[in-house]
Design an enzyme around this catalytic site. Structure first.
Site, PDB file in Angstrom:
ATOM      1  N   ASN A   1      30.549  50.920  34.226  1.00  0.00           N
ATOM      2  CA  ASN A   1      31.989  50.720  34.171  1.00  0.00           C
ATOM      3  C   ASN A   1      32.688  51.001  35.498  1.00  0.00           C
ATOM      4  O   ASN A   1      33.778  50.484  35.747  1.00  0.00           O
ATOM      5  CB  ASN A   1      32.588  51.627  33.086  1.00  0.00           C
ATOM      6  CG  ASN A   1      34.100  51.640  33.118  1.00  0.00           C
ATOM      7  OD1 ASN A   1      34.762  50.692  32.716  1.00  0.00           O
ATOM      8  ND2 ASN A   1      34.668  52.736  33.630  1.00  0.00           N
TER       9      ASN A   1
ATOM     10  N   SER B   1      35.535  41.671  33.810  1.00  0.00           N
ATOM     11  CA  SER B   1      36.976  41.500  33.633  1.00  0.00           C
ATOM     12  C   SER B   1      37.258  40.036  33.360  1.00  0.00           C
ATOM     13  O   SER B   1      36.452  39.153  33.710  1.00  0.00           O
ATOM     14  CB  SER B   1      37.717  41.931  34.914  1.00  0.00           C
ATOM     15  OG  SER B   1      39.080  41.542  34.881  1.00  0.00           O
TER      16      SER B   1
ATOM     17  N   TYR C   1      38.388  41.291  44.511  1.00  0.00           N
ATOM     18  CA  TYR C   1      38.210  41.801  43.149  1.00  0.00           C
ATOM     19  C   TYR C   1      37.724  40.695  42.221  1.00  0.00           C
ATOM     20  O   TYR C   1      36.758  40.888  41.467  1.00  0.00           O
ATOM     21  CB  TYR C   1      39.532  42.379  42.644  1.00  0.00           C
ATOM     22  CG  TYR C   1      39.466  42.973  41.254  1.00  0.00           C
ATOM     23  CD1 TYR C   1      38.959  44.261  41.052  1.00  0.00           C
ATOM     24  CD2 TYR C   1      39.919  42.264  40.153  1.00  0.00           C
ATOM     25  CE1 TYR C   1      38.913  44.812  39.778  1.00  0.00           C
ATOM     26  CE2 TYR C   1      39.880  42.804  38.872  1.00  0.00           C
ATOM     27  CZ  TYR C   1      39.368  44.077  38.694  1.00  0.00           C
ATOM     28  OH  TYR C   1      39.327  44.623  37.430  1.00  0.00           O
TER      29      TYR C   1
ATOM     30  N   THR D   1      36.172  37.966  42.968  1.00  0.00           N
ATOM     31  CA  THR D   1      34.810  37.591  43.346  1.00  0.00           C
ATOM     32  C   THR D   1      33.798  38.599  42.803  1.00  0.00           C
ATOM     33  O   THR D   1      32.739  38.233  42.285  1.00  0.00           O
ATOM     34  CB  THR D   1      34.689  37.484  44.871  1.00  0.00           C
ATOM     35  OG1 THR D   1      35.614  36.505  45.360  1.00  0.00           O
ATOM     36  CG2 THR D   1      33.276  37.100  45.286  1.00  0.00           C
TER      37      THR D   1
ATOM     38  N   LYS E   1      34.129  40.592  40.211  1.00  0.00           N
ATOM     39  CA  LYS E   1      34.039  40.521  38.750  1.00  0.00           C
ATOM     40  C   LYS E   1      33.324  39.244  38.298  1.00  0.00           C
ATOM     41  O   LYS E   1      32.601  39.251  37.307  1.00  0.00           O
ATOM     42  CB  LYS E   1      35.433  40.610  38.129  1.00  0.00           C
ATOM     43  CG  LYS E   1      36.089  41.977  38.323  1.00  0.00           C
ATOM     44  CD  LYS E   1      35.266  43.102  37.703  1.00  0.00           C
ATOM     45  CE  LYS E   1      35.920  44.454  37.823  1.00  0.00           C
ATOM     46  NZ  LYS E   1      35.171  45.532  37.154  1.00  0.00           N
TER      47      LYS E   1
END
Length: 248
Positions: A80, A133, A146, A148, A150
């Site tokens: 996570n 996400s 970000y 990319t 995810k």
């Protein structure tokens, strides 16, 4: 149905000192699992807590080693840990880009690898759940690094599922949408009258999600009830990505 129980299982949840990770750790514990928590804070939040910075190259393997020391039968991993460091695309530096990739992508890969090596040495079996996400499917302005990272986690989930299936290790993921966490709260509340209202109309269920909304899916994917599921990603977004227009 006992297949949904996690009694007798042990889990490591990275990035579980707050937000979605904390809710997932609480959910797994509620289902009966022994949980090792992880965060940056040096003060432990529980007896089974490991502090380290996963952006450091050696940290993922060290975290897995510490987790197995605390729970020798560790068979569940939830990746996570991650964050958002983006600046506008034309202003982004190599340092900012690498910071995102190191934590969001690299750490997840090597956590999974170190965990899998341990499980294979023990005879195989186990479960990995990767938290990506909805940004892994849909782009957002000024969020290139970000998004990319995810998107990479989405494909990593499928690729690891393929590579680890012969060892009996299942790999699945969840893709949260807009969830109210310390990270999202900083930009959400100052724009409660425009941006937040927009999202509340776009989300079919009419509200921003809470961290605990993610816990049930992870508990399910980690349990025997999901024993024939691998390579899948459950979207948890209240219907945000289901419709183009949303509620008027």
């Amino acid at each position: 149905m006992k297949a949904f129980s996690l009694e007798g299982h042990a889990a490591l949840v990275s990035g579980s000192s707050q937000g979605i990770g904390a809710a997932i750790a609480d959910g797994l514990a509620e289902c009966g699992a022994s949980v090792v928590r992880h965060g940056l804070q040096s003060e432990p939040s529980s007896a089974s807590y490991v502090a380290c910075d996963l952006s450091v190259p050696s940290a993922p393997a060290e975290l897995i080693e510490s987790a197995f020391t605390l729970q020798p039968s560790l068979d569940l991993l939830v990746c996570n840990a991650g964050s958002f460091f983006d600046t506008p695309f034309l202003d982004m530096t190599e340092t900012e880009w690498e910071k995102t990739m190191s934590l969001n992508l690299r750490a997840t890969f090597f956590l999974s690898q170190a965990f899998a090596k341990k499980r294979v040495a023990l005879g195989g079996g186990g479960s990995i759940v990767i938290v990506s996400s909805t940004n892994g499917f849909q782009a957002e302005a000024d969020s290139v690094a970000y998004d990319t990272s995810k998107g990479g986690l989405v494909m990593m989930t499928k690729s690891l599922a393929t590579s680890l299936a012969p060892h009996g290790i299942r790999v699945n993921g969840i893709a949260p949408g807009l969830i109210r966490t310390p990270l999202t709260q900083t930009w959400m509340e100052p724009r409660a009258q425009d941006l937040l209202k927009h999202y509340e109309k776009k989300i079919l269920l009419g509200k921003v999600g809470q961290p605990q909304d993610c816990a049930g899916a992870v508990a399910f994917l980690s349990s025997l009830a999901a024993s024939y599921i691998t390579g899948e990603i459950i979207v948890i977004d209240g219907g945000l990505t289901t419709t183009q227009i949303g509620r008027l």
